[in-house]
Design an enzyme around this catalytic site. Sequence first.
Site, short mmCIF file in Angstrom:
data_model
loop_
_atom_site.label_atom_id
_atom_site.label_comp_id
_atom_site.label_asym_id
_atom_site.label_seq_id
_atom_site.Cartn_x
_atom_site.Cartn_y
_atom_site.Cartn_z
N LYS A 144 -8.73 -13.31 4.24
CA LYS A 144 -7.99 -14.51 4.67
C LYS A 144 -8.03 -14.73 6.18
O LYS A 144 -8.04 -15.86 6.64
CB LYS A 144 -6.52 -14.42 4.22
N ASP A 151 -0.82 -21.26 0.46
CA ASP A 151 0.17 -20.31 -0.08
C ASP A 151 1.60 -20.77 0.23
O ASP A 151 2.46 -20.83 -0.65
CB ASP A 151 -0.02 -18.91 0.53
P1 NDP Z 1 -0.32 -8.03 3.07
O1 NDP Z 1 -1.00 -6.73 2.81
O2 NDP Z 1 -0.85 -8.95 4.09
O3 NDP Z 1 1.22 -7.74 3.50
C1 NDP Z 1 2.06 -6.93 2.71
C2 NDP Z 1 3.40 -6.77 3.41
O4 NDP Z 1 4.25 -6.00 2.55
C3 NDP Z 1 3.33 -6.01 4.73
O5 NDP Z 1 4.33 -6.48 5.58
C4 NDP Z 1 3.64 -4.56 4.28
O6 NDP Z 1 4.23 -3.80 5.27
C5 NDP Z 1 4.66 -4.80 3.22
N1 NDP Z 1 4.70 -3.71 2.26
C6 NDP Z 1 3.70 -3.31 1.43
N2 NDP Z 1 4.13 -2.28 0.67
C7 NDP Z 1 5.41 -2.02 1.04
C8 NDP Z 1 6.38 -1.06 0.63
N3 NDP Z 1 6.12 -0.18 -0.34
N4 NDP Z 1 7.59 -1.08 1.22
C9 NDP Z 1 7.86 -1.98 2.20
N5 NDP Z 1 6.99 -2.90 2.64
C10 NDP Z 1 5.77 -2.93 2.05
O7 NDP Z 1 -0.22 -8.74 1.66
P2 NDP Z 1 0.08 -10.28 1.38
O8 NDP Z 1 1.20 -10.68 2.27
O9 NDP Z 1 -1.17 -11.06 1.42
O10 NDP Z 1 0.55 -10.24 -0.13
C11 NDP Z 1 1.82 -9.75 -0.49
C12 NDP Z 1 2.09 -10.11 -1.92
O11 NDP Z 1 2.16 -11.52 -2.03
C13 NDP Z 1 0.98 -9.66 -2.90
O12 NDP Z 1 1.60 -8.96 -3.94
C14 NDP Z 1 0.38 -10.94 -3.41
O13 NDP Z 1 0.06 -10.84 -4.78
C15 NDP Z 1 1.53 -11.91 -3.22
N6 NDP Z 1 1.06 -13.29 -3.07
C16 NDP Z 1 1.45 -14.19 -4.02
C17 NDP Z 1 1.02 -15.49 -3.96
C18 NDP Z 1 1.43 -16.44 -5.01
O14 NDP Z 1 0.87 -17.55 -5.06
N7 NDP Z 1 2.42 -16.12 -5.85
C19 NDP Z 1 0.15 -15.97 -2.86
C20 NDP Z 1 -0.14 -14.95 -1.88
C21 NDP Z 1 0.28 -13.65 -2.01
P3 NDP Z 1 3.36 -2.91 6.33
O15 NDP Z 1 3.04 -3.87 7.42
O16 NDP Z 1 4.27 -1.84 6.71
O17 NDP Z 1 2.16 -2.44 5.54
#
Ligand code: NDP
Length: 286
Positions: free
Chosen positions: A73, A109
């Site tokens: 992305k 999104d």
């Molecule tokens: P990214 O990897 O860019 O970001 C994930 C975020 O979640 C980061 O801030 C990360 O923190 C945090 N995180 C991950 N695991 C944990 C944990 N165990 N505890 C606390 N914080 C956590 O992913 P995206 O933002 O692109 O995607 C996130 C979710 O959104 C996905 O599951 C995706 O499927 C969903 N999504 C849904 C869409 C829809 O249309 N419904 C569209 C786009 C996304 P850190 O920085 O510490 O790693």
Amino acid sequence: MKEQNYLDSLVGVFGHPAAENPGVVIQEAAFRALGLNLWRFLTIDVDPDKLEDAIKGLKAFKMRGINCTIPHKINVIPYLDELSESARLIGAVNTIVNNDGKLFGENTDGKGFMESLQQNGVDPKGKKIVILGAGGAARAVSVELSLAGAGSITIVNRPEDAALAKSLMELLNKIMKSNSFVTWDHTYQVPADTDILVNATPIGLYPNVDEIPNIDLNTILPSMFVQDVIPNPAITPFLRAAEARGARWNTGTGMLINQAAINIELWTGLKPDKKVMLKALQEALS
Ligand code: NDP
């Protein structure tokens, strides 16, 4: 004589991994319902170091467009000719439109998320919002919420990637004033005056379907609207906890369908039937 046209109109998704992405199911159901029988949605696994080649391929095949998902992305931006205002602010693109070789990048999104709130009668204007996560989804959602006049946004994120959260806070501070950041190294207590609580992390996403964010679930109140971005499974343990505490809640399914519908409109100029798309998704995931 009947016109003979067997030329496929190609769109799809670049991801890595890509196999579990349900985009094809939603999009092709919409194409069939629109009578677009030559439109095909290809699910394409593109290694991170092959993204440039993939973009060349897209142009060579005269594909009408492509979705980008993890991890492309952000990295795709240098290959694009133009960005929408949202994509520029968010710093990430999930949809590319190929206008005769000129590539336009959009981020749908956050727009899909906003429509989903609206479909549930929730207006973010002036509201106090807490977002768990600071990644791509959190960025898209928080930018659209702040552009829509949210009262305040609190970003709650783990300390591991401080630079990611810092850049998001800098961005939000440019758009609106009342923002705060909470380092998520403890069981988070949701402030009682929160109106909208959003999980924008992958916690609860298939296959980790039993995971739940590290928050004090007793601080979720009936006055709150709780929104998950996870589309699979639709109902996560986080949403079940919200329901058990009397809060209104909404799954990530609407966001997924809405953003896919916007993508189809960008590519074809036609409005797809979201009910058809939802039915196809539900059948695929059941
Ligand atoms: P990214 O990897 O860019 O970001 C994930 C975020 O979640 C980061 O801030 C990360 O923190 C945090 N995180 C991950 N695991 C944990 C944990 N165990 N505890 C606390 N914080 C956590 O992913 P995206 O933002 O692109 O995607 C996130 C979710 O959104 C996905 O599951 C995706 O499927 C969903 N999504 C849904 C869409 C829809 O249309 N419904 C569209 C786009 C996304 P850190 O920085 O510490 O790693």
